[in-house]
Design an enzyme around this catalytic site. Structure first.
Site, short mmCIF file in Angstrom:
data_model
loop_
_atom_site.label_atom_id
_atom_site.label_comp_id
_atom_site.label_asym_id
_atom_site.label_seq_id
_atom_site.Cartn_x
_atom_site.Cartn_y
_atom_site.Cartn_z
N GLY A 26 0.75 -0.85 0.02
CA GLY A 26 -0.01 -0.23 -0.32
C GLY A 26 0.89 1.33 0.18
N GLY A 31 -0.87 1.31 7.13
CA GLY A 31 -1.25 0.67 7.62
C GLY A 31 -0.08 -0.80 7.65
N THR A 33 2.79 -1.12 8.03
CA THR A 33 4.02 -1.44 9.06
C THR A 33 3.20 -1.97 10.67
OG1 THR A 33 5.63 -0.50 8.89
CG2 THR A 33 5.58 -0.78 11.30
N GLU A 99 9.73 -2.47 5.37
CA GLU A 99 10.02 -1.67 3.81
C GLU A 99 10.87 -2.42 3.08
OE1 GLU A 99 9.44 1.04 3.64
OE2 GLU A 99 8.96 1.35 6.17
N CYS A 155 -6.48 10.11 2.03
CA CYS A 155 -6.64 11.13 1.32
C CYS A 155 -6.54 12.06 2.40
CB CYS A 155 -7.50 11.38 0.23
SG CYS A 155 -6.57 12.38 -1.06
N CYS A 187 -5.69 10.18 -3.08
CA CYS A 187 -6.09 9.18 -3.82
C CYS A 187 -6.29 10.02 -5.29
CB CYS A 187 -8.06 9.51 -3.31
SG CYS A 187 -8.35 10.97 -4.15
P1 ADP Z 1 2.92 2.10 7.33
O1 ADP Z 1 3.69 1.91 7.13
O2 ADP Z 1 2.09 2.04 5.61
O3 ADP Z 1 3.68 3.44 6.32
P2 ADP Z 1 1.81 2.67 9.37
O4 ADP Z 1 1.10 1.39 10.23
O5 ADP Z 1 3.58 3.32 9.92
O6 ADP Z 1 1.83 2.85 8.06
O7 ADP Z 1 0.52 3.89 10.29
C1 ADP Z 1 -0.82 3.68 10.47
C2 ADP Z 1 -0.75 5.06 10.83
O8 ADP Z 1 -0.35 6.18 10.34
C3 ADP Z 1 -2.32 5.12 11.05
O9 ADP Z 1 -2.55 4.33 11.97
C4 ADP Z 1 -2.58 6.09 11.52
O10 ADP Z 1 -2.86 6.20 12.90
C5 ADP Z 1 -1.24 7.24 10.52
N1 ADP Z 1 -2.00 7.77 9.46
C6 ADP Z 1 -1.20 9.20 9.17
N2 ADP Z 1 -1.36 9.50 8.47
C7 ADP Z 1 -2.89 8.75 7.71
C8 ADP Z 1 -2.76 9.03 6.92
N3 ADP Z 1 -3.62 10.29 6.14
N4 ADP Z 1 -4.04 7.68 6.60
C9 ADP Z 1 -4.47 7.08 6.90
N5 ADP Z 1 -3.38 6.95 8.79
C10 ADP Z 1 -2.67 7.33 8.35
MG MG Z 2 5.97 1.12 7.39
#
Ligand code: ADP
Ligand code: MG
Length: 203
Positions: A26, A31, A33, A99, A155, A187
């Site tokens: 994604g 989300g 991680t 990652e 978004c 989006c």
């Molecule tokens: P990823 O690893 O995909 O970058 P993480 O698992 O680290 O994402 O973080 C997800 C968390 O980020 C969500 O639970 C929420 O608290 C926070 N968050 C911050 N910005 C956004 C966004 N634009 N959409 C959804 N969650 C977000």
């Molecule tokens: Mg991450």
């Protein structure tokens, strides 16, 4: 929600009777991680031997821990090359890799070898780069995986379901480490609008 096909047993005792590969993909903030940590925590609760790896280049939040944007964290081992994981994960039953897009192409072969040895391999990573292009080696990992889960962000422009990582600053480099100051989840509509605005300002 993804439900593990292992019913609390180690991978070699499951109905699949072998290891397997799971991919969580994604955009940024979707989300990935969080979902990886959730699956690994459940495997630990089931008393399976869990090992977690991340690419050494990713030092954004912590040198060794994997940290999600909602501040969940889990101890991990930073590795320089995908091949290093083969040796380091020898005694584990469940292997988490965050990652995954930052690893070299060997990560695909490594995931296959680990799964063939009877291990459960869970890889999380960005499926698209800042230009909305497929981010190798993620597409290849998705192809060899038994299970693929695409998670979505919100978004930041309009609140719709987001699957793009929009880079706020101008740079043509494929990898620019950063988070909220450098990228926002968008989006399709808002991503395309932003890209067009960038084209106009650089023209
Ligand atoms: P990823 O690893 O995909 O970058 P993480 O698992 O680290 O994402 O973080 C997800 C968390 O980020 C969500 O639970 C929420 O608290 C926070 N968050 C911050 N910005 C956004 C966004 N634009 N959409 C959804 N969650 C977000
Ligand atoms: Mg991450």
């Amino acid at each position: 929600m993804f439900v593990e096909p292992n019913f609390g047993k180690s991978p070699s005792e499951t109905p699949l009777a072998s290891g397997w590969v799971e991919v969580i993909c994604g955009s940024m903030f979707s989300g990935k991680t969080e979902e990886l940590i959730r699956r690994l925590t459940r495997a630990s609760i089931a008393k399976q031997r869990v090992e977690i790896f991340k690419p050494a280049v990713d030092t954004r939040y912590d040198k060794s821990d994997i940290v999600s944007h909602n501040n969940n964290s889990i101890r991990s081992t930073p590795v320089g090359f995908a091949q290093d994981i083969l040796l380091l994960a020898e005694n584990s039953e469940v292997i988490g890799i965050d990652e995954a897009q930052f690893f070299d192409d060997q990560i695909v072969d490594v995931a296959v070898k680990l799964a063939n040895k009877g291990k459960r391999v869970i890889l999380a990573g960005l499926d698209m780069d800042f230009q909305g292009k497929p981010f190798e080696p993620m597409p290849s990992l998705m192809a060899i995986a038994e299970f693929v889960t695409k998670v979505h962000a919100v978004c930041m422009s309009c609140g719709a379901v987001a699957n793009y990582s929009f880079r706020l600053h101008d740079s043509d480099k494929k990898v620019v480490l950063g988070e909220k100051d450098a990228y926002e989840a968008r989006c399709r509509k808002c991503f395309v609008k932003g890209q067009k605005m960038k084209e106009c300002t650089t023209a």
